[in-house]
Design an enzyme around this catalytic site. Structure first.
Site, PDB file in Angstrom:
ATOM      1  N   ASP A  51       6.548   1.807   6.627  1.00 21.96           N
ATOM      2  CA  ASP A  51       5.184   1.273   6.463  1.00 21.96           C
ATOM      3  C   ASP A  51       4.439   2.055   5.395  1.00 21.96           C
ATOM      4  O   ASP A  51       3.720   2.982   5.716  1.00 21.96           O
ATOM      5  CB  ASP A  51       4.454   1.316   7.794  1.00 21.96           C
ATOM      6  CG  ASP A  51       3.079   0.673   7.717  1.00 21.96           C
ATOM      7  OD1 ASP A  51       2.797  -0.035   6.736  1.00 21.96           O
ATOM      8  OD2 ASP A  51       2.270   0.894   8.637  1.00 21.96           O
ATOM      9  N   GLU A  85       4.764  -5.654   4.034  1.00 21.16           N
ATOM     10  CA  GLU A  85       4.588  -4.933   5.309  1.00 21.16           C
ATOM     11  C   GLU A  85       5.838  -5.115   6.175  1.00 21.16           C
ATOM     12  O   GLU A  85       6.523  -6.136   6.073  1.00 21.16           O
ATOM     13  CB  GLU A  85       3.384  -5.495   6.076  1.00 21.16           C
ATOM     14  CG  GLU A  85       2.038  -5.186   5.461  1.00 21.16           C
ATOM     15  CD  GLU A  85       1.572  -3.756   5.689  1.00 21.16           C
ATOM     16  OE1 GLU A  85       2.306  -2.964   6.318  1.00 21.16           O
ATOM     17  OE2 GLU A  85       0.466  -3.427   5.212  1.00 21.16           O
ATOM     18  N   GLU A 118      -5.270   1.035   2.684  1.00 20.74           N
ATOM     19  CA  GLU A 118      -4.975  -0.027   3.651  1.00 20.74           C
ATOM     20  C   GLU A 118      -5.073   0.502   5.063  1.00 20.74           C
ATOM     21  O   GLU A 118      -5.559  -0.152   5.956  1.00 20.74           O
ATOM     22  CB  GLU A 118      -3.581  -0.595   3.401  1.00 20.74           C
ATOM     23  CG  GLU A 118      -3.325  -1.952   4.092  1.00 20.74           C
ATOM     24  CD  GLU A 118      -2.836  -1.832   5.524  1.00 20.74           C
ATOM     25  OE1 GLU A 118      -2.903  -2.835   6.252  1.00 20.74           O
ATOM     26  OE2 GLU A 118      -2.384  -0.745   5.925  1.00 20.74           O
ATOM     27  N   GLU A 119      -4.595   1.723   5.254  1.00 19.78           N
ATOM     28  CA  GLU A 119      -4.435   2.239   6.615  1.00 19.78           C
ATOM     29  C   GLU A 119      -5.747   2.706   7.234  1.00 19.78           C
ATOM     30  O   GLU A 119      -5.848   2.832   8.444  1.00 19.78           O
ATOM     31  CB  GLU A 119      -3.433   3.402   6.617  1.00 19.78           C
ATOM     32  CG  GLU A 119      -2.012   2.993   6.269  1.00 19.78           C
ATOM     33  CD  GLU A 119      -1.333   2.208   7.392  1.00 19.78           C
ATOM     34  OE1 GLU A 119      -2.012   1.801   8.334  1.00 19.78           O
ATOM     35  OE2 GLU A 119      -0.117   2.004   7.286  1.00 19.78           O
ATOM     36  N   ASP A 149      -0.635   4.229   0.644  1.00 21.42           N
ATOM     37  CA  ASP A 149      -1.217   5.204   1.572  1.00 21.42           C
ATOM     38  C   ASP A 149      -0.502   5.110   2.916  1.00 21.42           C
ATOM     39  O   ASP A 149       0.097   4.088   3.256  1.00 21.42           O
ATOM     40  CB  ASP A 149      -2.735   5.006   1.724  1.00 21.42           C
ATOM     41  CG  ASP A 149      -3.119   3.664   2.323  1.00 21.42           C
ATOM     42  OD1 ASP A 149      -2.475   2.652   1.974  1.00 21.42           O
ATOM     43  OD2 ASP A 149      -4.053   3.611   3.141  1.00 21.42           O
ATOM     44  N   HIS A 204       0.842  -1.197   0.000  1.00 21.44           N
ATOM     45  CA  HIS A 204       0.000   0.000   0.000  1.00 21.44           C
ATOM     46  C   HIS A 204       0.873   1.242   0.000  1.00 21.44           C
ATOM     47  O   HIS A 204       1.884   1.294   0.696  1.00 21.44           O
ATOM     48  CB  HIS A 204      -0.963   0.006   1.197  1.00 21.44           C
ATOM     49  CG  HIS A 204      -0.286   0.028   2.539  1.00 21.44           C
ATOM     50  ND1 HIS A 204       0.054   1.193   3.177  1.00 21.44           N
ATOM     51  CD2 HIS A 204       0.109  -0.967   3.379  1.00 21.44           C
ATOM     52  CE1 HIS A 204       0.617   0.922   4.349  1.00 21.44           C
ATOM     53  NE2 HIS A 204       0.679  -0.387   4.490  1.00 21.44           N
ATOM     54  N   HIS A 206       4.162   4.216  12.027  1.00 21.90           N
ATOM     55  CA  HIS A 206       3.100   5.061  12.575  1.00 21.90           C
ATOM     56  C   HIS A 206       3.619   6.044  13.635  1.00 21.90           C
ATOM     57  O   HIS A 206       2.834   6.777  14.235  1.00 21.90           O
ATOM     58  CB  HIS A 206       1.940   4.242  13.162  1.00 21.90           C
ATOM     59  CG  HIS A 206       1.209   3.418  12.145  1.00 21.90           C
ATOM     60  ND1 HIS A 206      -0.105   3.026  12.311  1.00 21.90           N
ATOM     61  CD2 HIS A 206       1.590   2.910  10.954  1.00 21.90           C
ATOM     62  CE1 HIS A 206      -0.486   2.303  11.265  1.00 21.90           C
ATOM     63  NE2 HIS A 206       0.534   2.217  10.426  1.00 21.90           N
TER      64      HIS A 206
HETATM   65 ZN   LIG Z   1       1.303  -1.068   6.363  1.00 19.81          ZN
END
Ligand SMILES: [Zn+2]
Length: 387
Positions: free
Chosen positions: A105, A170, A141-142, A74, A72, A358
């Site tokens: 990520d 991931e 995805e997030e 995003d 992903h 994150h």
């Molecule tokens: Zn991820």
């Protein structure tokens, strides 16, 4: 000139692709893949009540086997940008680290796979020896993940695309690139326990029926162990996440009490069997005296495991050759898009180190990007040599 994963990762980080914004990230990938001969498709999915999201499917080569890389572009929001020592969307290199939202990520992982695939193709006359290499890249995805991988897989299947094996990039590693492959995930199920009582004055409990007593009885019963683990999984567990009465008054026995819970469960249970088990336990504990209901939320996060086999062996061998580390096959952690991909083909998750994902000042060491690229390169080489 081999493709540079650090430059690709840096350019991707500079795209402000906070879900659901594409931010230029998919266009950037398209711009790298199309000139190398990939057929690329941008697909926008939409549904009432959600923002439309852009996705990318790219493939080079035909037929079997089709090795697909999923990921992903995003990212989660940066939060307070002033708290970052390097601006989250600047893609700054400092002290042999690439900083920015998505560095691990998982824009970094995507950059490594793209660099590895381009390098492999260049060394192999522009095409895989046999079969195809594909990329399934979502922009959803997030967040709610409804206009992303699920629909992209359905779209691809409807076009006749078939996948043989998947690597989801991931950040799977705990401390160093090569320490962990995620080869499955626990299932996740949410429910609410609701106990009914009768409201009344706290000084006259005989005229009321306090639902908190019943809730405590049932909560205690539901805390009992669910299993002792399985070959590939740790024991399942139920955690209460909230207990709610919503009573602002000191002299009132409330009329209802609720407790929310989540269960992370292993392959000893199906969702249906697990719900039945919880309901039996609640019923036994209630013993006809506690009036209750369990409200289950729909869940698309079923448990799955990718059993060890030739594909897993190949990935492990590539990791050992590049890093000298023998990765552990783990099923820990939260859910990911692998839960959707597993319905189409075996899927392994392997990417960068997850420590700063994150977080403020998310970064990837430049050395990790080089290592992961070398591993992906080796996996692709072995995969097509073996077929
Ligand atoms: Zn991820």
């Amino acid at each position: 000139m081999p493709a540079d994963p650090v430059a690709i990762a840096r350019d991707l980080v500079r795209c402000r692709s906070v879900t659901p914004d594409e931010g230029g990230a998919l266009a950037l990938l398209q711009g790298l893949l199309a000139p190398a001969g990939f057929a690329t498709h941008r697909v926008v999915f939409d549904e009432p009540g959600t923002a439309p999201v852009d996705n990318l499917y790219a493939r080079i080569g035909d037929g079997k086997p089709n090795l697909v890389f999923a990921g992903h572009t995003d990212v989660v929001p940066a939060g307070n940008e002033a708290a970052w020592s390097h601006p989250p969307f600047a893609g700054q290199l400092a002290g042999e680290r690439l900083y920015g939202r998505g560095a691990v990520d998982m824009k970094g992982g995507i950059a490594c796979f793209v660099a590895a695939a381009l390098d492999y193709l260049q060394a192999n006359g522009g095409k895989p020896n046999k079969g195809a290499i594909s990329l399934l890249i979502t922009g959803d995805e997030e967040s709610v993940a409804v206009n992303g991988t699920v629909k992209l897989l359905q779209w691809a299947a409807a076009r006749g695309e078939a996948f043989d094996h998947c690597i989801l990039g991931e950040p799977s590693n705990a401390d160093a690139v090569g320490d962990t492959i995620k080869a499955g995930r626990r299932g996740s199920l949410n429910g609410t326990l609701i106990v009914a009582g009768r409201q009344g004055h706290v000084a006259y409990p005989e005229r009321a029926d306090n639902p908190i007593r019943g809730l405590m009885t049932l909560m205690a019963a539901l805390h009992a162990p669910l299993d002792g683990g399985s070959e590939h999984f740790t024991p399942s567990h139920l955690e209460f996440t909230s207990v709610d009465v919503g009573n602002a008054t000191v002299n009132l026995i409330p009329g209802e009490a609720r407790a929310r819970f989540n269960i992370r469960y292993n392959d000893r249970h199906s969702q249906t069997a697990l719900k039945a088990l919880i309901e039996r336990r609640a019923e036994a504990a209630a013993a006809g005296r506690v009036r209750y209901a369990i409200d289950w939320q729909p869940s698309n996060a079923d448990v799955f495991v990718t059993k060890p086999g030739p594909f897993t062996d190949l990935a492990v061998a590539a990791i050992v050759e590049v890093t000298g580390r023998k990765p552990k096959l783990s099923t820990s952690g939260g859910t990911s898009d692998a839960r959707f991909i597993k319905d189409y083909c075996p899927v392994l998750e392997f990417g960068l180190v997850g420590q700063t994902m994150h977080a403020v000042d998310e970064y990837s060491p430049v050395a990790d990007l080089a290592t992961l690229t070398a591993i992906y390169r080796r996996i692709i080489e072995k995969y097509f040599a073996q077929q």
